[in-house]
Design a protein around this motif. Sequence first.
Motif, PDB file in Angstrom:
ATOM      1  N   ASN A 229      35.281  26.484  53.078  1.00 18.27           N
ATOM      2  CA  ASN A 229      34.419  27.079  53.603  1.00 18.27           C
ATOM      3  C   ASN A 229      33.437  27.037  52.683  1.00 18.27           C
ATOM      4  N   SER A 230      33.020  25.438  51.943  1.00 18.08           N
ATOM      5  CA  SER A 230      32.277  25.911  50.870  1.00 18.08           C
ATOM      6  C   SER A 230      30.437  25.319  51.780  1.00 18.08           C
ATOM      7  N   ARG A 231      30.043  25.969  52.314  1.00 15.92           N
ATOM      8  CA  ARG A 231      28.664  24.455  53.132  1.00 15.92           C
ATOM      9  C   ARG A 231      27.819  25.316  52.082  1.00 15.92           C
ATOM     10  N   ILE A 232      26.642  24.703  51.904  1.00 16.48           N
ATOM     11  CA  ILE A 232      25.239  24.885  51.925  1.00 16.48           C
ATOM     12  C   ILE A 232      24.971  25.460  53.562  1.00 16.48           C
ATOM     13  N   ASP A 233      23.427  26.062  53.220  1.00 14.92           N
ATOM     14  CA  ASP A 233      23.265  27.248  55.008  1.00 14.92           C
ATOM     15  C   ASP A 233      22.155  26.281  54.902  1.00 14.92           C
ATOM     16  N   GLU A 234      21.379  25.926  55.870  1.00 10.81           N
ATOM     17  CA  GLU A 234      19.922  25.799  56.578  1.00 10.81           C
ATOM     18  C   GLU A 234      19.115  26.191  55.625  1.00 10.81           C
ATOM     19  N   LEU A 235      18.340  27.230  55.728  1.00 12.16           N
ATOM     20  CA  LEU A 235      18.146  28.781  55.403  1.00 12.16           C
ATOM     21  C   LEU A 235      17.478  27.600  53.735  1.00 12.16           C
ATOM     22  N   GLN A 236      18.900  27.507  52.640  1.00 11.40           N
ATOM     23  CA  GLN A 236      18.803  27.417  51.257  1.00 11.40           C
ATOM     24  C   GLN A 236      18.228  26.583  51.598  1.00 11.40           C
ATOM     25  N   ALA A 237      18.905  24.852  52.240  1.00 15.09           N
ATOM     26  CA  ALA A 237      17.986  23.683  51.983  1.00 15.09           C
ATOM     27  C   ALA A 237      17.135  23.555  52.427  1.00 15.09           C
ATOM     28  N   ALA A 238      16.376  23.853  53.790  1.00 13.64           N
ATOM     29  CA  ALA A 238      15.222  24.147  54.075  1.00 13.64           C
ATOM     30  C   ALA A 238      13.681  24.925  52.876  1.00 13.64           C
ATOM     31  N   VAL A 239      14.331  25.778  51.878  1.00 14.87           N
ATOM     32  CA  VAL A 239      13.389  26.632  50.688  1.00 14.87           C
ATOM     33  C   VAL A 239      13.440  25.232  49.347  1.00 14.87           C
ATOM     34  N   LEU A 240      14.799  24.613  49.460  1.00 19.93           N
ATOM     35  CA  LEU A 240      14.577  23.871  48.399  1.00 19.93           C
ATOM     36  C   LEU A 240      13.840  22.192  48.627  1.00 19.93           C
ATOM     37  N   HIS A 241      14.108  21.996  49.583  1.00 20.05           N
ATOM     38  CA  HIS A 241      13.410  20.762  50.223  1.00 20.05           C
ATOM     39  C   HIS A 241      11.761  21.040  49.944  1.00 20.05           C
ATOM     40  N   VAL A 242      11.483  22.482  50.498  1.00 23.70           N
ATOM     41  CA  VAL A 242       9.805  22.653  49.729  1.00 23.70           C
ATOM     42  C   VAL A 242       9.492  22.596  48.150  1.00 23.70           C
ATOM     43  N   LYS A 243       9.966  23.015  47.919  1.00 23.80           N
ATOM     44  CA  LYS A 243      10.348  23.063  46.147  1.00 23.80           C
ATOM     45  C   LYS A 243      10.388  22.532  45.197  1.00 23.80           C
ATOM     46  N   LEU A 244      11.137  21.229  45.946  1.00 24.82           N
ATOM     47  CA  LEU A 244      12.366  19.884  44.883  1.00 24.82           C
ATOM     48  C   LEU A 244      10.339  18.603  44.450  1.00 24.82           C
ATOM     49  N   PRO A 245       9.670  19.157  45.759  1.00 28.37           N
ATOM     50  CA  PRO A 245       8.423  18.068  44.963  1.00 28.37           C
ATOM     51  C   PRO A 245       7.511  18.562  44.064  1.00 28.37           C
ATOM     52  N   HIS A 246       7.671  20.626  43.314  1.00 30.22           N
ATOM     53  CA  HIS A 246       7.123  20.884  42.476  1.00 30.22           C
ATOM     54  C   HIS A 246       8.018  20.676  40.798  1.00 30.22           C
ATOM     55  N   LEU A 247       9.399  20.014  41.007  1.00 35.42           N
ATOM     56  CA  LEU A 247      10.349  20.254  40.168  1.00 35.42           C
ATOM     57  C   LEU A 247       9.736  19.168  39.070  1.00 35.42           C
ATOM     58  N   ASN A 248       9.068  18.564  38.902  1.00 35.74           N
ATOM     59  CA  ASN A 248       8.546  17.476  38.146  1.00 35.74           C
ATOM     60  C   ASN A 248       7.339  18.939  37.348  1.00 35.74           C
ATOM     61  N   ALA A 249       6.573  19.121  38.327  1.00 34.67           N
ATOM     62  CA  ALA A 249       5.787  18.967  37.447  1.00 34.67           C
ATOM     63  C   ALA A 249       5.918  20.678  36.710  1.00 34.67           C
ATOM     64  N   TRP A 250       6.939  21.392  37.450  1.00 37.91           N
ATOM     65  CA  TRP A 250       7.475  22.782  36.429  1.00 37.91           C
ATOM     66  C   TRP A 250       8.066  22.618  35.068  1.00 37.91           C
ATOM     67  N   ASN A 251       9.012  21.433  35.272  1.00 35.77           N
ATOM     68  CA  ASN A 251       9.358  20.664  34.366  1.00 35.77           C
ATOM     69  C   ASN A 251       8.388  20.408  32.929  1.00 35.77           C
ATOM     70  N   ALA A 252       7.620  19.961  33.438  1.00 31.15           N
ATOM     71  CA  ALA A 252       6.381  19.532  32.126  1.00 31.15           C
ATOM     72  C   ALA A 252       6.094  20.799  31.979  1.00 31.15           C
ATOM     73  N   ARG A 253       6.040  21.806  32.898  1.00 26.21           N
ATOM     74  CA  ARG A 253       5.165  23.082  32.822  1.00 26.21           C
ATOM     75  C   ARG A 253       5.567  23.605  31.097  1.00 26.21           C
ATOM     76  N   ARG A 254       7.283  24.151  31.740  1.00 30.90           N
ATOM     77  CA  ARG A 254       8.271  24.277  30.850  1.00 30.90           C
ATOM     78  C   ARG A 254       8.540  23.342  29.397  1.00 30.90           C
ATOM     79  N   ARG A 255       8.121  22.419  29.682  1.00 29.03           N
ATOM     80  CA  ARG A 255       8.336  21.057  27.855  1.00 29.03           C
ATOM     81  C   ARG A 255       7.163  21.628  27.398  1.00 29.03           C
ATOM     82  N   GLU A 256       5.569  21.527  28.398  1.00 26.88           N
ATOM     83  CA  GLU A 256       4.770  21.862  27.420  1.00 26.88           C
ATOM     84  C   GLU A 256       4.486  23.389  26.951  1.00 26.88           C
ATOM     85  N   ILE A 257       5.276  24.748  27.267  1.00 28.04           N
ATOM     86  CA  ILE A 257       5.454  25.786  26.829  1.00 28.04           C
ATOM     87  C   ILE A 257       6.198  25.999  25.380  1.00 28.04           C
ATOM     88  N   ALA A 258       7.413  25.339  25.855  1.00 25.97           N
ATOM     89  CA  ALA A 258       7.884  24.983  24.728  1.00 25.97           C
ATOM     90  C   ALA A 258       7.575  24.365  22.742  1.00 25.97           C
TER      91      ALA A 258
END
Length: 370
Positions: A229-258
Amino acid sequence: MMNIPFGDAKRQYDAMREELDAAMREVFESGWFILGEQTRRFEEEFAQFCGATYAVGVASGTEAIRLALLASGITAGDEVITVSNTCVPTVAAISAIDAIPVFADIDEQTFTMDPTQLEARISPKTRAIIPVHLYGQCTDMIPLLEIARAHKLLIIEDCAQAHGAMYHGRMAGTMGDAAAFSFYPSKNLGAFGDAGMVITNQEQIARNAKLLRNYGQEMRYIHRIKGYNSRIDELQAAVLHVKLPHLNAWNARRREIALQYHAAFESRGIRCPLEAVGREHVYHLYVLRVPQRDRFQVLLHTKGIQSLIHYPVPVHWQEAYAECRSQGACLPVTERGASEILSIPIFPELTDAEIEYIIQTVIETYEDVS
């Protein structure tokens, strides 16, 4: 004096509250919580983001490594080479299938697996290599892939800290036979609980992983293999679906801070993380190497800056892995680095004023302990 946390997931939630609440409400109203449309959609989106053919959502990053190993045919008694300078889950996944962890030393500059130390760790029992793309930077994969091919070894990439990291134009997770991602809340792409993903370009590995995560079922009540029994649940998948389009911008901000940290610290002689040639670091962690590390950390905390140590005790020195202790003779860089490293805050929601305060305080503290 400012009080700056090491990370703050609530800031990200507050910035996306409406969108995230709507996504979670959609799951609640659907009445479907395991292996449904949300999971299918996020698997497709994440595979596309990485440039992989298949993605299989699982319960955690640790489970992603374990199931990737099993799906690739690694079994009890097989040796799997990885690094000791990693979070214990990397090795816990190897032990969970009764395989044998073998450690190779790390590169002095990047703290990722040193390919020049790898070949000496290979034995007739070796079946796989798990390079850990540590702190947000890929391992040097070209020589590692050459060694793996020469010895007919599998490669399972541990990408828990490397969402979106690049190596000579290729995305982390797409260079080996399979890869494992964690979506623990503090990751660059984090869920609201535990969640993970196996990605691969090999159909059989993907098929095996899907069977393994769900009791070995090919269809309901038809079990082709012994699974879990090792399944991702629907709630986490929904949250990650919303966040994924922002990942590149978040990574860019991390690089800017670095880059701001680099510019301020290097001129003061503070040893900063190296972004190796051909790699794009996504700075899941910003890890300094400082003298009198423990005193340095205490002083930072008294000035309001939370810091962490990743990782103070290498895996082979952990009580739970006492059988690996003799491998320390092969790991001088790992052991030396463990006493020097300190991670300071680097998350996208840091304000410019907080970044400036961190820079000033780190410099002052470094001068105090030097």
